[in-house]
Scaffold this active site. Structure first.
Site, PDB file in Angstrom:
ATOM      1  N   GLU A 170     -16.538 -22.903 -23.661  1.00 32.00           N
ATOM      2  CA  GLU A 170     -16.522 -22.739 -25.112  1.00 32.00           C
ATOM      3  C   GLU A 170     -17.124 -23.937 -25.852  1.00 32.00           C
ATOM      4  O   GLU A 170     -16.503 -24.555 -26.715  1.00 32.00           O
ATOM      5  CB  GLU A 170     -15.094 -22.471 -25.611  1.00 32.00           C
ATOM      6  CG  GLU A 170     -14.535 -21.150 -25.121  1.00 32.00           C
ATOM      7  CD  GLU A 170     -13.209 -20.786 -25.761  1.00 32.00           C
ATOM      8  OE1 GLU A 170     -12.801 -19.619 -25.618  1.00 32.00           O
ATOM      9  OE2 GLU A 170     -12.574 -21.654 -26.409  1.00 32.00           O
ATOM     10  N   GLU A 379     -12.092 -15.102 -20.085  1.00 29.77           N
ATOM     11  CA  GLU A 379     -10.803 -15.140 -20.781  1.00 29.77           C
ATOM     12  C   GLU A 379     -10.659 -13.904 -21.658  1.00 29.77           C
ATOM     13  O   GLU A 379     -11.605 -13.501 -22.332  1.00 29.77           O
ATOM     14  CB  GLU A 379     -10.671 -16.373 -21.705  1.00 29.77           C
ATOM     15  CG  GLU A 379     -10.514 -17.694 -21.000  1.00 29.77           C
ATOM     16  CD  GLU A 379     -10.375 -18.861 -21.981  1.00 29.77           C
ATOM     17  OE1 GLU A 379      -9.914 -18.632 -23.128  1.00 29.77           O
ATOM     18  OE2 GLU A 379     -10.740 -19.981 -21.612  1.00 29.77           O
TER      19      GLU A 379
END
Length: 479
Positions: A170, A379
């Protein structure tokens, strides 16, 4: 497309779950580990929910065998975890900490003995504090070689055992929150500095991928991106244009750099006109071109809906919900480009995140069409207030519903023709949720601790544990 029958997941589909070192390990100063930027940042009053930190977290460092035994009982096929850079290099460079390497040796070996494929995340936000102090962390090009050296150390040590690798987790989030909004370390509020640091991180990512191919045979590598697909609020052309702007600035800015080796024209032109575009030096684009990934990891939690934003319109984030008090987050935007607006067709979580399984299918489709690479859902999960009832029962039917519908969206995407490598939930056990403390629970396994007390850190299986076990046993046929 609406189907009469959906395709099955392939037999080697990676049914997994994920975590991050700072959020689960604890042992923040044990066995030679150096401090990370999160160790220091969490000590600043008011920065995290009720002053929570990862000094103990859920003590995975000392309880990894217990946790892996639960993963084995569930039948988990893959476990994605991150390696703490400052556990390997206490100062981010220089002397290697053998004790740190041994911990991950033991973790990986225990997973393999349990027939669980390890997926390594090399960097999940916990930069060694020494490098932040030495040269400003991601704002210095010195970090490219330090990160590459750290990566090569891991490739040499674990490359023969681990096939799937995530370089940066991320990047879009740790850059936005750390360098523009200032609510993550290093607490900077300067978009020009953010774009500079972000460009350097992209170069570090590319160099790490180039090195991976020198040291690891028969492996796959790629970054993990926090993907939030955008919808236009209406079919009004100005809203549709706002969606294009948001997709370029919030998604393509990172994914194009990873997969094409350059930046999207609109976003780059906008930043140049603002005088904040990153400085692209000779050789930068060539390095980005060389360091293209083998797959794209996506972390998906929500979609966003946007509409036209006037030139004097809403700007930036006003408030992010870190308390779990529903309705406390505010819309944000970039004047003249787009602004967010609540989607009337979607429910929201207590943290004001849209619940949108179809958005996962749409997002996977968009990425597949634009980049033509395999995708790994690295995720996906639901953070909620879980209640521990009598006889150690946790009825988290809301989590089962959430994950079920997102797996169904994955199955629909596979039927659409997408190559999907696997699906990892966030997370296996409950863990520290960065700014949100311990009350925001994501796991299949309840960890009995809270913001005020570590208690005994007892592991308790939630109802969702048994449900996901059955999903894995039937390879997603029985949802």
């Amino acid at each position: 497309m609406i189907y009469d029958k959906l395709d099955n997941f392939k037999e080697d589909f990676l049914w997994g779950s994920a975590s991050a070192a700072y959020q689960v390990e604890g042992a923040y100063d044990i066995d030679g580990k150096g401090p990370s930027i999160w160790d220091k940042f969490s000590e600043v009053p008011g920065k995290t929910y009720k002053g929570t930190n990862g000094k103990v977290a859920v003590d995975h460092y000392n309880r990894y065998k217990e946790d892996i035994a639960l993963m084995k009982e569930m039948g988990l096929k893959a476990y994605r975890f991150s390696i703490s850079w400052s556990r390997i290099y206490p100062k981010g460079r220089g002397e290697i900490n053998e004790k740190g390497l041994e911990f991950y040796d033991n973790l990986i070996d225990e997973l393999i003995r349990s027939k669980i494929k390890p997926i390594i995340t090399i960097y999940h936000w916990d930069l060694p504090q020494y490098l932040q102090d030495l040269y400003g962390g991601w704002e210095s090009r010195e970090i490219i070689d330090d990160f590459n050296n750290y990566c090569i150390t891991l490739y040499k040590r674990y490359g023969g055992k681990v096939k799937y690798w995530i370089t940066l987790n991320e990047q879009n989030v740790f850059m936005l929150l750390g360098y523009k909004l200032g609510i993550h370390p290093p607490g900077v509020k300067d978009e020009k500095r953010m774009l500079k640091a972000n460009h350097i991180a992209s170069l570090a990512n590319a160099k790490a991928i180039v090195s991976f191919r020198e040291y690891v045979t028969n492996g796959m590598v790629g970054p993990s991106f926090a993907f939030t697909p955008n919808y236009a609020y209406t079919c009004k052309p100005e809203d549709v244009l706002a969606r294009e702007n948001a997709e370029d600035m919030n998604c393509h800015w990172w994914l194009d750099a990873y997969c094409f080796g350059n930046y999207p024209a609109f976003a780059l032109s906008y930043y140049e006109k603002q005088g904040i575009a990153p400085e692209i030096e000779d050789g930068d684009l060539e390095l980005l071109e060389k360091g293209k990934p083998d797959f794209i990891g996506i972390n998906y939690y929500r979609s966003e809906t946007v509409e036209e934003n006037p030139i004097n319109g809403i700007n930036d984030f006003e408030e992010i919900n870190t308390s779990g008090k529903k309705g406390t987050s505010k819309d944000y935007g970039i004047p003249g480009n787009f602004k967010t607006i609540k989607n009337p067709y979607l429910e929201r979580t207590n943290w004001d995140w849209e619940i949108d399984p179809t958005g996962l299918r749409i997002g996977i489709r968009r990425i597949n069409s634009r980049y033509r690479l395999p995708i790994l859902v690295t995720e996906n999960g639901l953070g909620e207030f879980d209640k521990l009832e009598q006889n150690d029962v946790i009825n988290d039917e809301y989590r089962i519903k959430f994950i079920k519908n997102h797996i169904l969206a994955c199955k629909q995407a596979v039927t659409d023709g997408v190559e999907l490598l696997g699906y990892c939930t966030w997370s296996f056990t409950d863990l520290l949720s960065w700014l949100n403390g311990y009350q925001k629970r994501y796991g299949f396994v309840y960890v009995d601790r809270d913001e005020n007390s570590e208690k005994e850190l007892k592991r308790i299986k939630k109802n969702s544990f048994y449900w996901y076990k059955n999903v894995i046993e039937t390879n997603g046929k029985d949802l």
